[in-house]
Scaffold this active site. Structure first.
Site, PDB file in Angstrom:
ATOM      1  N   ALA A   1       2.547   3.164  12.916  1.00 60.20           N
ATOM      2  CA  ALA A   1       1.402   2.538  12.385  1.00 60.20           C
ATOM      3  C   ALA A   1       0.258   3.171  12.773  1.00 60.20           C
ATOM      4  O   ALA A   1      -0.688   3.206  11.708  1.00 60.20           O
ATOM      5  CB  ALA A   1       1.261   1.338  13.429  1.00 60.20           C
TER       6      ALA A   1
ATOM      7  N   ARG B   1     -10.332   6.198   2.783  1.00 55.69           N
ATOM      8  CA  ARG B   1     -11.510   5.419   2.404  1.00 55.69           C
ATOM      9  C   ARG B   1     -12.705   6.431   2.857  1.00 55.69           C
ATOM     10  O   ARG B   1     -13.774   5.979   2.176  1.00 55.69           O
ATOM     11  CB  ARG B   1     -11.659   4.117   3.181  1.00 55.69           C
ATOM     12  CG  ARG B   1     -10.539   3.198   2.503  1.00 55.69           C
ATOM     13  CD  ARG B   1     -10.572   1.787   3.101  1.00 55.69           C
ATOM     14  NE  ARG B   1     -10.381   1.676   4.595  1.00 55.69           N
ATOM     15  CZ  ARG B   1      -9.139   1.537   5.117  1.00 55.69           C
ATOM     16  NH1 ARG B   1      -7.948   1.421   4.240  1.00 55.69           N
ATOM     17  NH2 ARG B   1      -8.702   1.511   6.385  1.00 55.69           N
TER      18      ARG B   1
ATOM     19  N   GLU C   1       6.097  13.323   9.279  1.00 50.83           N
ATOM     20  CA  GLU C   1       6.781  12.441   9.947  1.00 50.83           C
ATOM     21  C   GLU C   1       8.230  12.873  10.191  1.00 50.83           C
ATOM     22  O   GLU C   1       8.741  13.290   9.189  1.00 50.83           O
ATOM     23  CB  GLU C   1       6.801  10.869   9.263  1.00 50.83           C
ATOM     24  CG  GLU C   1       8.006   9.814   9.473  1.00 50.83           C
ATOM     25  CD  GLU C   1       7.694   9.331  11.059  1.00 50.83           C
ATOM     26  OE1 GLU C   1       6.596   9.296  11.567  1.00 50.83           O
ATOM     27  OE2 GLU C   1       8.907   9.377  11.632  1.00 50.83           O
TER      28      GLU C   1
ATOM     29  N   CYS D   1       8.277  -3.457  16.088  1.00 53.20           N
ATOM     30  CA  CYS D   1       8.249  -4.757  16.679  1.00 53.20           C
ATOM     31  C   CYS D   1       9.136  -5.721  15.767  1.00 53.20           C
ATOM     32  O   CYS D   1       9.707  -6.807  16.250  1.00 53.20           O
ATOM     33  CB  CYS D   1       6.944  -5.558  16.649  1.00 53.20           C
ATOM     34  SG  CYS D   1       5.686  -4.122  17.561  1.00 53.20           S
TER      35      CYS D   1
ATOM     36  N   TYR E   1       4.436  -0.707   3.733  1.00 58.18           N
ATOM     37  CA  TYR E   1       4.159  -0.112   2.175  1.00 58.18           C
ATOM     38  C   TYR E   1       5.242   1.055   2.162  1.00 58.18           C
ATOM     39  O   TYR E   1       5.431   1.971   3.101  1.00 58.18           O
ATOM     40  CB  TYR E   1       3.097   0.425   2.081  1.00 58.18           C
ATOM     41  CG  TYR E   1       1.875  -0.608   2.352  1.00 58.18           C
ATOM     42  CD1 TYR E   1       1.338  -1.429   1.462  1.00 58.18           C
ATOM     43  CD2 TYR E   1       1.035  -0.492   3.487  1.00 58.18           C
ATOM     44  CE1 TYR E   1       0.480  -2.352   1.499  1.00 58.18           C
ATOM     45  CE2 TYR E   1       0.114  -1.511   3.734  1.00 58.18           C
ATOM     46  CZ  TYR E   1      -0.237  -2.322   2.613  1.00 58.18           C
ATOM     47  OH  TYR E   1      -1.052  -3.372   3.070  1.00 58.18           O
TER      48      TYR E   1
ATOM     49  N   ARG F   1      -2.919   6.286  -2.477  1.00 58.79           N
ATOM     50  CA  ARG F   1      -3.926   6.571  -1.566  1.00 58.79           C
ATOM     51  C   ARG F   1      -3.958   8.344  -1.621  1.00 58.79           C
ATOM     52  O   ARG F   1      -4.873   8.840  -0.702  1.00 58.79           O
ATOM     53  CB  ARG F   1      -3.680   6.050  -0.185  1.00 58.79           C
ATOM     54  CG  ARG F   1      -3.872   4.509  -0.239  1.00 58.79           C
ATOM     55  CD  ARG F   1      -3.631   4.097   1.294  1.00 58.79           C
ATOM     56  NE  ARG F   1      -4.244   2.450   1.306  1.00 58.79           N
ATOM     57  CZ  ARG F   1      -3.805   1.773   2.023  1.00 58.79           C
ATOM     58  NH1 ARG F   1      -3.337   1.994   3.093  1.00 58.79           N
ATOM     59  NH2 ARG F   1      -4.221   0.320   1.866  1.00 58.79           N
TER      60      ARG F   1
END
Lengths: 456, 456
Positions: free
Chosen positions: A12, A23, A34, A44, A63, A72
């Protein structure tokens, strides 16, 4: 090389950081590393995936990797771990497909998350012993469940993750035993509130054993013989839910400062003490607004918010994270169990002149179908400073009731201010004597009569 | 005589006032005069009583009269009305069983509530035309429903009471037509939000006609022929829900000051402009914290709070009512519809440089069963001052989400502060991207880029 942002960890916090960086700077090269095969997953959601109410592990992924790569322009690399940071030369050592190589960075964001505490006991290194901290762990356990091979299970630890796991496994028809070393479940609740949770867990058929330790496990065919307290049980699986620590060693080993729990310390822009190294999420001890100092409270929403701030700041933008108040909610069978700020025990341990005021109200108008009990505990000083709240009861309204107190804490409102809060009312959603306001009235009466005997 | 407290009206405000006065002064003589046969009743429960989900009208009564008489030593007199106040001689003229007599007071609390607006049209003075403002009205309509004599009904007015009535009557199987003179339902919502409500009302089979007026009714046997717009309908009953005004004439006729809607003006201790005459509840225009001036927003929780303050103050204690922010929630079929603060229309009418930011989120984690859409509109100034919110969606969480913004408004938080709110998260209760925070982020982005085009 100087303009490359490297993010270690694609959970997250990491994916929020990478997205916010994109952005902030459309031209920045952004690489996310990762270790597992999943990114942007919701830890969760694992209990609901195990219980079967969520069909596929893919549903827990916010996503897909292609979204980040294509939409992105984030270079997300799965199955890629980082073994070392060199903060002077500004590179990380990356392992992928058995090969190690170096990757330089202009700025680095560490979002390595939490790691489960594993008790150093014999027999726990077994494929029937689970620590549910990755989707891969969860998929292995779900496969066993789907194959009908988990008729009985021992959950070690009665914290919120242990109880969520107990519920999920009970819903799959397993006979569940929970052992907890302390004399109450959920150490982040005051004991009278935890007692309401214990009642619910037992009512739903879970064999809950307080003041009971696991001493070890031994494989017997497809099963495990476990020693809990003075007894020996034979179960099909063991789930360890004995707490989480910050997985901070990657940064801490090269000098990043930590608090006494080992969580990384950061400034308000999520900078660690290492140059151009930021951190966010469960590996961090963020500023706690009620305590007025850093505290390790690993929770998802703060991970997202911290990630966003770290991403903006690491990409050269301006953002600050003002801190947490420690708000959390968990579903335990038919109860919603929520907290914010400090418990009475936490406040007293902090040396604050704290008391607690309890009120029992209803979730809806008493005459409206489905109305049920809502227990509210407010923690406050004798002179009416609000310090925290715990709410236990039925319905979705519990989660949002705690949020009312969370905002009040953020704003520094007193219990007298809370008495005057203009909260919504309609019979299907709240009683006209709203439980949070009942508690605030009682707390305010205590605060304005400081000489009267105080029940904590 | 000088120490007698007289309360005119035994609704929520009146009984809260009397109870608070008793706690403040155990020796005070307290008389409550209530014109109807019920005290401490919940008007807000009437739709659920009509729908049948609440069995008996007695269930809507918070406490029976004996509770107030025996436990609180309050002299509660039902079927007793007040026709005049003499503020100089300090007595009221009381009618009971056809006899008039005077009753002196040391202090007086006026809680005469609201009165329904009745359009001055022919044929509305008919027993098949209902204004649902008393339990007696509701009982009459319920008797007709229980007897199966309401196959079709016209509801006049598409405000929240009209829509609650439409739902209740539709649940009883009646064919429901709603006419609303304006071009949207719920004038206290901005039109894009009201459109979501209209969609739901129509989806559930209600014949909703906007920009349509009632012109009159005519009795035809057991039915009523009504003229609505250019059409003539024949229905079994008409329910008037064309708004509420403050029932302030008792006090206003003898000089108590009112606002331009006719609601009584009070100070922070709920004192009217008449000596030793207090007022509370729907007959009052309390201080509105966002507007910074009195406003007529007749709602139950504020009535209770104002009553409590008036009771304490009238009994010689010290209390102040800091005002409302205008928080309300209503259930319209499967939607919860909530608001707080100002709508965009209200803010612009007030001359504020206001914009609105909308966000669409989920009530729960997207993968969790029962997750549904939640639409959040934040109203704020260009520079990030929070002015209000509207939330429409599924589930009990909507009501409590609006409360989060209500507390933020009370505390004077900005949209940037709201972005940082540490709200609870668990998949059964909220998505990790909480809709209120999504809206706050979007609003904050607007506020920090004031030159960008702004969509309202």
């Amino acid at each position: 090389m100087g303009s490359r942002l490297v993010v270690v960890g694609g959970g997250a916090a990491g994916m929020s950081a990478a997205s916010a960086a994109r952005r902030t700077d459309p031209a920045l090269e952004i690489v996310v590393l990762e270790a597992s095969g999943y990114a942007a997953y919701g830890l969760c959601g694992i209990p609901y995936y195990l219980a079967g109410s969520v069909t596929s592990a893919d549903d827990l992924v916010a996503y897909p990797p292609t979204f980040f790569r294509d939409r992105r322009r984030i270079d997300l690399r799965l199955h890629t771990s980082v073994s070392h940071i060199d903060p002077e030369r500004r590179h990380v050592t990356v392992s992928q497909d058995g090969h190690e190589r170096r990757l330089g960075y202009g700025s680095l964001i560490v979002t390595t998350g939490g790691r489960p505490v594993r008790p150093p006991l014999p027999g726990l290194d077994d494929e029937r012993v689970f620590t549910i901290r990755t989707l891969e762990d969860a998929i292995s356990l779900r496969c066993l469940l789907d194959a009908g091979r988990v008729g009985s299970v021992l959950v070690v630890g009665g914290g919120y993750i242990g109880l969520e796991m107990a519920e999920a496994l009970a819903e799959r028809g397993a006979a569940v035993t929970v052992v907890e070393a302390e004399n109450q479940v959920m150490p982040n609740l005051d004991s009278p509130v935890a007692a309401l949770v214990e009642q619910e867990v037992r009512r739903r058929g879970v064999d809950l054993r307080l003041r009971t330790m696991l001493h070890g496990a031994e494989r017997i065919g497809d099963q495990l013989a476990v020693r809990v307290g003075t007894q020996r049980l034979v179960v099909d699986a063991v789930v360890l839910a004995t707490g989480v620590r910050a997985a901070s060693s990657l940064a801490a080993d090269v000098g990043a400062k930590t608090d006494d729990t080992g969580a990384l310390l950061v400034d308000s822009a999520m900078r660690t003490s290492l140059p151009d190294v930021f951190a966010a999420g469960d590996c961090v001890a963020p500023h706690h607004r009620v305590l007025g100092r850093p505290a390790f409270v690993p929770l998802g929403p703060a991970a997202n918010k911290m990630g966003r701030v770290a991403g903006i700041a690491a990409a050269g933008g301006s953002a600050t994270f003002p801190g947490v108040v420690g708000t959390a909610v968990v579903k335990v069978f038919d109860l919603a169990v929520a907290r914010t700020g400090l418990t009475l025990a936490e406040a007293l341990a902090e040396g604050l002149p704290a008391v607690a005021t309890d009120a029992l109200g209803k979730s809806r108008a008493k005459y409206y179908p489905g109305s049920g009990p809502v227990h509210v505990r407010l923690v406050h000083t004798n002179d009416g400073r609000l310090l925290g709240a715990q709410v236990v009861g039925v319905g979705d309204g519990v989660a949002k009731r705690i949020d009312v107190v969370a905002v009040a804490l953020q704003a520094g409102l007193s219990v007298a201010d809370l008495v005057a809060a203009d909260l919504s009312y309609a019979p299907p959603y709240a009683p006209v004597y709203e439980p949070v306001l009942l508690a605030a009235q009682a707390a305010d009466a205590l605060a304005t009569q400081p000489d009267s005997p105080v029940a904590a």
